[in-house]
Design a protein around this motif. Structure first.
Motif, short mmCIF file in Angstrom:
data_model
loop_
_atom_site.label_atom_id
_atom_site.label_comp_id
_atom_site.label_asym_id
_atom_site.label_seq_id
_atom_site.Cartn_x
_atom_site.Cartn_y
_atom_site.Cartn_z
N PRO A 130 0.83 -1.22 0.00
CA PRO A 130 0.00 0.00 0.00
C PRO A 130 0.87 1.27 0.00
O PRO A 130 0.53 2.26 -0.66
N ASP A 131 2.00 1.23 0.71
CA ASP A 131 2.88 2.41 0.75
C ASP A 131 3.58 2.61 -0.60
O ASP A 131 3.89 3.73 -0.99
N VAL A 132 3.83 1.51 -1.30
CA VAL A 132 4.49 1.62 -2.60
C VAL A 132 3.54 2.30 -3.59
O VAL A 132 3.95 3.15 -4.40
N TYR A 133 2.25 1.97 -3.50
CA TYR A 133 1.29 2.52 -4.47
C TYR A 133 1.22 4.05 -4.41
O TYR A 133 0.88 4.70 -5.39
N GLU A 134 1.57 4.59 -3.26
CA GLU A 134 1.55 6.05 -3.11
C GLU A 134 2.44 6.72 -4.19
O GLU A 134 2.18 7.85 -4.63
N PHE A 135 3.48 6.00 -4.62
CA PHE A 135 4.43 6.61 -5.56
C PHE A 135 3.88 6.71 -6.98
O PHE A 135 4.49 7.32 -7.85
N TYR A 136 2.69 6.10 -7.23
CA TYR A 136 2.01 6.34 -8.52
C TYR A 136 1.75 7.84 -8.70
O TYR A 136 1.65 8.34 -9.81
N ASN A 137 1.62 8.57 -7.56
CA ASN A 137 1.34 10.00 -7.63
C ASN A 137 2.42 10.80 -8.35
O ASN A 137 2.19 11.94 -8.74
N LEU A 138 3.60 10.21 -8.50
CA LEU A 138 4.66 10.95 -9.19
C LEU A 138 4.37 11.06 -10.68
O LEU A 138 4.96 11.88 -11.38
N GLY A 139 3.50 10.18 -11.18
CA GLY A 139 3.13 10.27 -12.59
C GLY A 139 4.25 9.87 -13.55
O GLY A 139 4.31 10.34 -14.68
N ILE A 140 5.18 9.02 -13.09
CA ILE A 140 6.19 8.55 -14.05
C ILE A 140 6.16 7.03 -14.13
O ILE A 140 7.20 6.38 -14.22
N GLY A 141 4.96 6.47 -14.11
CA GLY A 141 4.89 5.04 -14.36
C GLY A 141 4.79 4.20 -13.10
O GLY A 141 4.67 4.72 -11.99
N ASP A 142 4.83 2.88 -13.30
CA ASP A 142 4.62 1.94 -12.20
C ASP A 142 5.82 1.92 -11.27
O ASP A 142 6.93 1.71 -11.71
#
Length: 442
Positions: A130-142
């Motif tokens: 769940p904490d990893v998914y937060e990094f989707y917010n960067l908008g540079i891919g998976d």
């Protein structure tokens, strides 16, 4: 084909060095007699599946405030954007998503270079996803979860990285124009050398198809033949810190050398040959490229009949790991001896691509062994059964021996010298690989 370059960017303490060391593992090729190359490794060869690439560590940040962290990260990202084919942007699941991550992500996104986002320190995939998914917010891919320290997720990360490598497009293969990288410390006259060579020629400045670097390639016609000069002088960034500048020029050099056939190392005659020159020369040596050492500003030196002799000895001494390099004394200002560069480049490329028939090689080997016995240890003597050339650029030979432990650097150097006596191999390193064979296998 030049190897792709992969650069790692990220905030302090996210684990860049751990990842770097972990990926290089034992594969890092330490050339024992190359000064300066291994102490501060900024780059290393990595092989994954059947793909080899050069991994670059863009730098450690030692900041004392948030502003400095951001400006240094931008600097790193810029270096990566300028030189790399693929950028690995590293973040840290424990610290979470930080403002400076978002700012650097914007910069990377605008560069249109392939970026692989990895989230480090994920030592428990189930718990931390769940904490990893937060990094989707960067908008540079998976975001790719990894733990560099526990070596988790690295295979998936590398699979993703190599997906972005340029297809082995034929564009570079078909481009058989000699490529020459002009390398050296700042202010030794690299740009003036290229400008003088261009002279009155109308210059076609082009980025050769299939390369994504921003180094400007200059095409110069000489005797109806095109030569591509790759200039590493473009240090546009004003850095206050000498280490940063030095690191940046080394990264630029690695990127340029990767693409060239022959590197011209420019040395300032008024300064003499230095440790930093040796560090830069080491890059071309490790990459197996042809080398010309061009001593520039020779017109500014007080000379007597011994000057050239003394200077040559000093170079051979400081750059003792590359005795094969061709040395010339030039002046970019007056144009003295510059025309000779083209002849030398052509000759070195001929020698880099020369193939020697196995029969001839083994005649030289038999004679060399008869003249000087191979080394022995505890009553066991090295036997070299036969040798064969397996590749060119640089010429590479495999020697089949009874025991690899007995092969001594100095004896390999002796065999190399015997081969060079017969075939020259001017200006190019040659490589030897020892393989063990039992007599009954032969």
């Amino acid at each position: 084909m030049s190897k792709p370059i992969v650069a790692v960017v990220g905030r302090p303490n996210v684990g860049k060095s751990t990842l770097f060391n972990c990926l290089c593992g034992q594969q890092i090729s330490i050339v024992k007699d190359t000064p300066g190359v291994t102490r501060d490794r900024i780059y290393a060869e990595v092989t994954w599946l059947d793909k080899s690439f050069t991994l670059i560590d863009t730098g450690g940040i030692e900041p004392d405030s948030k502003d400095i962290i951001l400006s240094q990260m931008r600097e790193q990202a810029q270096i990566a954007i300028d030189t790399a084919d693929v950028i690995v942007f590293m973040t840290d699941v424990k610290q979470g998503l930080v403002d400076s991550d978002a700012k650097v992500a914007d910069m990377l996104r605008r560069s249109h270079k392939p970026v692989v986002l990895c989230v480090n320190k994920v030592d428990n995939f189930d718990k931390l996803m769940p904490d990893v998914y937060e990094f989707y917010n960067l908008g540079i891919g998976d975001p790719m979860p990894i733990s560099a320290i526990s070596k988790l997720g690295l295979g998936d990360l590398l699979d993703e990285v190599i997906k972005h490598f340029p297809e082995d497009s034929n564009t570079e293969e078909e481009d058989d124009r000699p490529k020459i990288a002009v390398i050296g410390k700042p202010n030794v006259g690299k740009s003036s050398l290229i400008n003088k060579l261009m002279g009155k020629n109308r210059v076609i400045v082009s980025n050769i198809a299939g390369t994504t670097r921003d180094a400007i390639d200059t095409v110069i016609k000489y005797n109806k033949k095109d030569y591509v000069f790759i200039d590493t002088a473009g240090l546009r960034r004003k850095s206050k810190i000498k280490e940063d500048l030095e690191r940046f020029s080394i990264i630029r050099t690695v990127a340029a050398v990767e693409r060239c056939d022959v590197a011209i190392l420019v040395i300032d005659a008024t300064e003499g040959v230095t440790e930093q020159d040796a560090k830069i020369a080491g890059i071309a040596h490790e990459r197996g490229k042809g080398v010309i050492i061009a001593v520039n500003k020779w017109d500014a030196i007080e000379k007597n009949d011994k000057t050239i002799y003394e200077f040559t000895n000093k170079i051979k001494d400081t750059l003792s790991f590359m005795p094969y390099a061709e040395i010339m004394f030039i002046s970019a200002l007056t144009g003295q001896r510059l025309a000779k560069i083209y002849e030398l480049v052509d000759e070195i490329i001929d020698h880099q691509t020369m193939r020697i028939p196995t029969g001839v090689l083994n005649e030289i080997l038999t004679e060399a062994v008869a003249m000087k016995q191979p080394p022995s240890d505890k009553g066991k003597r090295l036997k070299i059964y036969y040798m064969t050339q397996v590749s060119v650029k640089p010429p590479t030979f495999v020697m089949f021996v009874n025991d690899k432990e007995l092969t001594h650097f100095s004896y390999t150097r002796y065999i190399e010298n015997k081969i060079r006596e017969s075939f020259g191999f001017r200006g190019t390193p040659v490589r030897f690989i020892n393989r063990e064979r039992k007599e009954k296998d032969l």
